[in-house]
Design a protein around this motif. Sequence first.
Motif, PDB file in Angstrom:
ATOM      1  N   LEU A 176       0.739  -1.058  -0.138  1.00  0.00           N
ATOM      2  CA  LEU A 176      -0.238  -0.351  -0.354  1.00  0.00           C
ATOM      3  C   LEU A 176       0.918   0.793   0.088  1.00  0.00           C
ATOM      4  O   LEU A 176       1.665   1.677   0.924  1.00  0.00           O
ATOM      5  CB  LEU A 176      -0.954   0.073   1.134  1.00  0.00           C
ATOM      6  CG  LEU A 176      -2.276  -0.443   1.424  1.00  0.00           C
ATOM      7  CD1 LEU A 176      -1.950  -2.217   1.040  1.00  0.00           C
ATOM      8  CD2 LEU A 176      -3.031  -0.035   2.388  1.00  0.00           C
ATOM      9  N   GLU A 177       0.752   2.093  -0.812  1.00  0.00           N
ATOM     10  CA  GLU A 177       1.298   3.602  -1.033  1.00  0.00           C
ATOM     11  C   GLU A 177       0.726   4.353   0.263  1.00  0.00           C
ATOM     12  O   GLU A 177      -0.769   4.185   0.547  1.00  0.00           O
ATOM     13  CB  GLU A 177       0.969   3.872  -1.885  1.00  0.00           C
ATOM     14  CG  GLU A 177       2.226   3.643  -3.581  1.00  0.00           C
ATOM     15  CD  GLU A 177       1.802   4.314  -4.930  1.00  0.00           C
ATOM     16  OE1 GLU A 177       0.946   5.444  -4.721  1.00  0.00           O
ATOM     17  OE2 GLU A 177       2.110   3.571  -5.799  1.00  0.00           O
ATOM     18  N   LYS A 178       1.093   5.475   0.681  1.00  0.00           N
ATOM     19  CA  LYS A 178       1.190   6.153   1.797  1.00  0.00           C
ATOM     20  C   LYS A 178      -0.594   6.895   1.592  1.00  0.00           C
ATOM     21  O   LYS A 178      -0.646   7.222   0.697  1.00  0.00           O
ATOM     22  CB  LYS A 178       1.779   7.081   2.172  1.00  0.00           C
ATOM     23  CG  LYS A 178       1.889   8.239   3.211  1.00  0.00           C
ATOM     24  CD  LYS A 178       2.923   9.105   3.369  1.00  0.00           C
ATOM     25  CE  LYS A 178       2.664  10.148   4.851  1.00  0.00           C
ATOM     26  NZ  LYS A 178       3.677  11.137   4.744  1.00  0.00           N
ATOM     27  N   GLY A 179      -1.326   6.848   2.559  1.00  0.00           N
ATOM     28  CA  GLY A 179      -2.333   7.642   2.878  1.00  0.00           C
ATOM     29  C   GLY A 179      -3.717   6.391   1.661  1.00  0.00           C
ATOM     30  O   GLY A 179      -4.886   7.091   2.033  1.00  0.00           O
ATOM     31  N   LYS A 180      -2.908   4.843   1.820  1.00  0.00           N
ATOM     32  CA  LYS A 180      -3.974   3.952   0.615  1.00  0.00           C
ATOM     33  C   LYS A 180      -4.770   3.120   2.110  1.00  0.00           C
ATOM     34  O   LYS A 180      -4.264   3.266   3.326  1.00  0.00           O
ATOM     35  CB  LYS A 180      -3.732   3.704   0.117  1.00  0.00           C
ATOM     36  CG  LYS A 180      -3.282   3.672  -1.294  1.00  0.00           C
ATOM     37  CD  LYS A 180      -4.670   5.093  -1.909  1.00  0.00           C
ATOM     38  CE  LYS A 180      -3.851   5.320  -3.497  1.00  0.00           C
ATOM     39  NZ  LYS A 180      -4.939   5.875  -4.175  1.00  0.00           N
ATOM     40  N   ARG A 181      -6.195   2.834   1.804  1.00  0.00           N
ATOM     41  CA  ARG A 181      -6.760   1.882   3.006  1.00  0.00           C
ATOM     42  C   ARG A 181      -7.233   1.367   1.979  1.00  0.00           C
ATOM     43  O   ARG A 181      -7.413   0.822   0.526  1.00  0.00           O
ATOM     44  CB  ARG A 181      -8.343   3.122   3.336  1.00  0.00           C
ATOM     45  CG  ARG A 181      -8.552   1.932   4.604  1.00  0.00           C
ATOM     46  CD  ARG A 181     -10.120   2.654   5.142  1.00  0.00           C
ATOM     47  NE  ARG A 181     -10.289   2.438   6.455  1.00  0.00           N
ATOM     48  CZ  ARG A 181     -11.384   1.117   6.255  1.00  0.00           C
ATOM     49  NH1 ARG A 181     -11.788   1.101   5.283  1.00  0.00           N
ATOM     50  NH2 ARG A 181     -11.620   1.489   7.674  1.00  0.00           N
ATOM     51  N   VAL A 182      -7.633  -0.435   2.854  1.00  0.00           N
ATOM     52  CA  VAL A 182      -8.066  -1.650   2.133  1.00  0.00           C
ATOM     53  C   VAL A 182      -9.203  -2.194   2.762  1.00  0.00           C
ATOM     54  O   VAL A 182      -8.827  -2.104   4.248  1.00  0.00           O
ATOM     55  CB  VAL A 182      -6.855  -1.818   1.515  1.00  0.00           C
ATOM     56  CG1 VAL A 182      -5.877  -3.366   2.309  1.00  0.00           C
ATOM     57  CG2 VAL A 182      -7.511  -3.016   0.312  1.00  0.00           C
ATOM     58  N   GLU A 183      -9.563  -3.321   2.664  1.00  0.00           N
ATOM     59  CA  GLU A 183     -10.925  -4.185   2.743  1.00  0.00           C
ATOM     60  C   GLU A 183     -10.170  -5.698   2.923  1.00  0.00           C
ATOM     61  O   GLU A 183     -10.648  -5.411   1.089  1.00  0.00           O
ATOM     62  CB  GLU A 183     -11.828  -3.605   3.587  1.00  0.00           C
ATOM     63  CG  GLU A 183     -12.400  -1.776   4.064  1.00  0.00           C
ATOM     64  CD  GLU A 183     -14.140  -1.318   4.125  1.00  0.00           C
ATOM     65  OE1 GLU A 183     -14.883  -2.145   3.474  1.00  0.00           O
ATOM     66  OE2 GLU A 183     -13.907  -0.686   4.739  1.00  0.00           O
ATOM     67  N   GLN A 184     -10.309  -6.525   3.374  1.00  0.00           N
ATOM     68  CA  GLN A 184      -9.373  -7.444   2.626  1.00  0.00           C
ATOM     69  C   GLN A 184     -10.841  -8.476   4.436  1.00  0.00           C
ATOM     70  O   GLN A 184     -10.715  -8.757   4.903  1.00  0.00           O
ATOM     71  CB  GLN A 184      -7.810  -8.360   3.362  1.00  0.00           C
ATOM     72  CG  GLN A 184      -7.846 -10.002   3.711  1.00  0.00           C
ATOM     73  CD  GLN A 184      -7.962  -9.760   1.745  1.00  0.00           C
ATOM     74  OE1 GLN A 184      -8.037  -9.640   0.967  1.00  0.00           O
ATOM     75  NE2 GLN A 184      -9.326 -10.920   1.443  1.00  0.00           N
ATOM     76  N   LYS A 185     -11.623  -9.572   2.742  1.00  0.00           N
ATOM     77  CA  LYS A 185     -11.654  -9.860   3.704  1.00  0.00           C
ATOM     78  C   LYS A 185     -11.926 -11.400   4.091  1.00  0.00           C
ATOM     79  O   LYS A 185     -10.523 -11.970   3.550  1.00  0.00           O
ATOM     80  CB  LYS A 185     -13.634 -10.797   2.233  1.00  0.00           C
ATOM     81  CG  LYS A 185     -14.591  -9.992   2.199  1.00  0.00           C
ATOM     82  CD  LYS A 185     -15.495 -10.285   0.793  1.00  0.00           C
ATOM     83  CE  LYS A 185     -16.273  -9.415   0.464  1.00  0.00           C
ATOM     84  NZ  LYS A 185     -17.216  -9.771  -0.565  1.00  0.00           N
ATOM     85  N   ILE A 186     -11.848 -12.127   5.357  1.00  0.00           N
ATOM     86  CA  ILE A 186     -11.572 -12.990   5.680  1.00  0.00           C
ATOM     87  C   ILE A 186     -12.524 -14.282   6.478  1.00  0.00           C
ATOM     88  O   ILE A 186     -13.110 -13.291   7.481  1.00  0.00           O
ATOM     89  CB  ILE A 186     -10.405 -12.959   6.721  1.00  0.00           C
ATOM     90  CG1 ILE A 186      -9.522 -11.960   6.281  1.00  0.00           C
ATOM     91  CG2 ILE A 186     -10.334 -14.169   7.727  1.00  0.00           C
ATOM     92  CD1 ILE A 186      -8.569 -11.676   7.618  1.00  0.00           C
ATOM     93  N   PRO A 187     -12.633 -15.896   6.274  1.00  0.00           N
ATOM     94  CA  PRO A 187     -13.588 -15.814   6.272  1.00  0.00           C
ATOM     95  C   PRO A 187     -14.073 -16.007   8.023  1.00  0.00           C
ATOM     96  O   PRO A 187     -12.751 -16.191   8.954  1.00  0.00           O
ATOM     97  CB  PRO A 187     -13.707 -17.466   5.502  1.00  0.00           C
ATOM     98  CG  PRO A 187     -12.768 -17.280   4.833  1.00  0.00           C
ATOM     99  CD  PRO A 187     -11.809 -15.701   5.229  1.00  0.00           C
ATOM    100  N   LYS A 188     -14.976 -15.950   8.686  1.00  0.00           N
ATOM    101  CA  LYS A 188     -15.175 -16.253   9.994  1.00  0.00           C
ATOM    102  C   LYS A 188     -14.747 -16.472  10.909  1.00  0.00           C
ATOM    103  O   LYS A 188     -13.978 -16.712  12.226  1.00  0.00           O
ATOM    104  CB  LYS A 188     -16.629 -15.321  10.819  1.00  0.00           C
ATOM    105  CG  LYS A 188     -17.503 -14.533  10.264  1.00  0.00           C
ATOM    106  CD  LYS A 188     -18.757 -14.166  10.086  1.00  0.00           C
ATOM    107  CE  LYS A 188     -19.660 -12.913   9.874  1.00  0.00           C
ATOM    108  NZ  LYS A 188     -21.483 -13.191  10.359  1.00  0.00           N
TER     109      LYS A 188
END
Length: 296
Positions: A176-188
């Motif tokens: 990730l470059e500075k300032g970036k945001r991400v959401e990764q799905k992970i099984p419960k």
Amino acid sequence: MAGTLSRNIARSFFAKSQPEGAGATVRRCIGGSRTLDPFLMCDIFEVVPPAGFPDHPHRGFETVSYLLEGAIAHEDFVGNVGLIGPGDVQWMTAGRGVVHAEMPASKTPCRGIQLWINLAREFKMIEPSYQDLKDSEIPRAKPEPGIEVKIIAGESFGVKSTVFTRTPTMFMDFKLEKGKRVEQKIPKDYSGFIYVLSGNGYFGGNQFKGEEHHALFLENDNGDYLPIEAKDTDLRFMLFAGKPLKEPVVNYGPFVMNSEEEIFQTMSDYEKATNGFEKAKKWRSSISNGVTKLLQ
């Protein structure tokens, strides 16, 4: 992500450098008394010739070698040989038995990650096998500029790995470059952890700060996605997650089974060169004292 809950980070620790094998150094995230079903060990290793990992056996689990820098040669007791370079992966299912060597094949330091994944009882005595992937063969997801996910195992943003996992596993390399945001799905129902390779970032619904060389462990809760943000610096981290096997684990060095009796049998099989280790008695690798012969 409407209708979902984010995972939190439960704890972290600094993975300090320690000696391992014949002159290598590792930063150990998982291993020994610190395990996380289905993971048995995770080392970030660095090795410089002539150091390495000479002839040694395995039974009952899988080893995944992901190289970041340099080159590593591999040779086993049934004639399999190979070479992995930067970004390449070797996924080895030891099953009922493998004896092999892993040695540096470059003059520069070799740096990478080795992950040990447990096998369910039904798979512990299967025939050994390999899945080798070159860097160019490993799929990437790029949901937006400044975010890249290299998917060694599992799925991210609709992109799936080609690796077959007997134990359901996610293994990903995030940048990730500075300032970036991400959401990764992970099984419960997956347990998991993160290793921060470089930079720092904020992980989970509780915005836990993860710094370089730290391992961060996910809470076991009902969350099904992990938010990550690179607020301060560029960020690179590895994500490991898997479905717990919930079976007894008894290990003795490179052997991992379900009972002490099975460990004793494994030790006997190895010493007597039987039941999967038939070729171990007379075999010696050609690379434990250098890789020249292998590479000619």
